[in-house]
Enzyme design. Structure first.
Site, PDB file in Angstrom:
ATOM      1  CG  ASP A  38     -31.115  25.503 118.678  1.00 36.84           C
ATOM      2  OD1 ASP A  38     -30.626  26.512 118.143  1.00 36.84           O
ATOM      3  OD2 ASP A  38     -30.418  24.597 119.177  1.00 36.84           O
TER       4      ASP A  38
ATOM      5  CG  HIS B 101     -28.959  30.967 112.745  1.00 36.49           C
ATOM      6  ND1 HIS B 101     -27.735  30.839 112.123  1.00 36.49           N
ATOM      7  CD2 HIS B 101     -28.711  30.902 114.074  1.00 36.49           C
ATOM      8  CE1 HIS B 101     -26.800  30.699 113.039  1.00 36.49           C
ATOM      9  NE2 HIS B 101     -27.361  30.739 114.239  1.00 36.49           N
TER      10      HIS B 101
HETATM   11  P1  AMP Z   1     -25.253  30.048 116.509  1.00 36.67           P
HETATM   12  O1  AMP Z   1     -24.290  29.536 117.552  1.00 36.67           O
HETATM   13  O2  AMP Z   1     -25.844  31.376 116.815  1.00 36.67           O
HETATM   14  O3  AMP Z   1     -24.645  29.974 115.121  1.00 36.67           O
HETATM   15  O4  AMP Z   1     -26.490  29.058 116.540  1.00 36.67           O
HETATM   16  C1  AMP Z   1     -26.527  27.846 115.863  1.00 36.67           C
HETATM   17  C2  AMP Z   1     -27.638  27.043 116.463  1.00 36.67           C
HETATM   18  O5  AMP Z   1     -27.950  25.997 115.568  1.00 36.67           O
HETATM   19  C3  AMP Z   1     -27.295  26.397 117.805  1.00 36.67           C
HETATM   20  O6  AMP Z   1     -28.220  26.855 118.788  1.00 36.67           O
HETATM   21  C4  AMP Z   1     -27.442  24.906 117.523  1.00 36.67           C
HETATM   22  O7  AMP Z   1     -27.988  24.212 118.614  1.00 36.67           O
HETATM   23  C5  AMP Z   1     -28.360  24.903 116.331  1.00 36.67           C
HETATM   24  N1  AMP Z   1     -28.256  23.746 115.446  1.00 36.67           N
HETATM   25  C6  AMP Z   1     -27.142  23.239 114.878  1.00 36.67           C
HETATM   26  N2  AMP Z   1     -27.455  22.208 114.072  1.00 36.67           N
HETATM   27  C7  AMP Z   1     -28.798  22.071 114.132  1.00 36.67           C
HETATM   28  C8  AMP Z   1     -29.738  21.189 113.510  1.00 36.67           C
HETATM   29  N3  AMP Z   1     -29.351  20.217 112.661  1.00 36.67           N
HETATM   30  N4  AMP Z   1     -31.050  21.329 113.801  1.00 36.67           N
HETATM   31  C9  AMP Z   1     -31.456  22.308 114.663  1.00 36.67           C
HETATM   32  N5  AMP Z   1     -30.617  23.176 115.268  1.00 36.67           N
HETATM   33  C10 AMP Z   1     -29.308  23.054 115.002  1.00 36.67           C
END
Ligand code: AMP
Length: 113
Positions: free
Chosen positions: A30, A99
């Protein structure tokens, strides 16, 4: 799916720090870790959220769960970990490609993603 950042991670057009990949899923770190170890496990198939799981795509989710123990072991999470999936607006889901957050590396009681 166009404009889905996690589909772009799957196809490699957005970089990620992968810890595991096979023909059905990817796991990567993440960008904004909420624990000492914070990895996201996603199906390669675009499933918007837990609310879109059905008989025809549930196998992708089962596959992810079948690999999580191996991924956790590779990350050194021998003392346990938390698996979280946020669903929809009230669940605070920000990326609309299903995810699983895999969180560990510390005692997490009382913390939420
Ligand atoms: P959620 O809020 O449960 O939808 O989680 C989305 C997660 O995706 C968050 O923890 C973000 O930090 C993570 N995230 C968003 N874009 C990326 C990316 N390009 N690479 C890795 N993590 C990401």
């Amino acid at each position: 799916m166009a404009d889905c950042i996690f589909c772009k991670i799957v196809d490699g057009s957005i970089p990620s720090k992968k810890v595991y990949e096979d023909e059905r899923m990817v796991a990567f770190y993440d960008l904004e870790p909420q624990a000492p170890v914070h990895v996201l496990a996603i199906p390669k198939l675009h499933i918007g959220s837990a609310d879109e799981v059905n008989e025809s795509n549930a196998g992708e989710i089962g596959h992810i769960f079948s690999k999580i123990p191996e991924i956790a072991k590779s990350l050194g999470l021998e003392n346990g970990y938390r698996i979280v999936t946020n669903c929809g607006q009230h669940g605070c889901q920000s990326v609309m490609h299903m995810h699983f957050h895999i969180l560990g590396g510390a005692q997490l009681c009382g913390r939420m993603v």
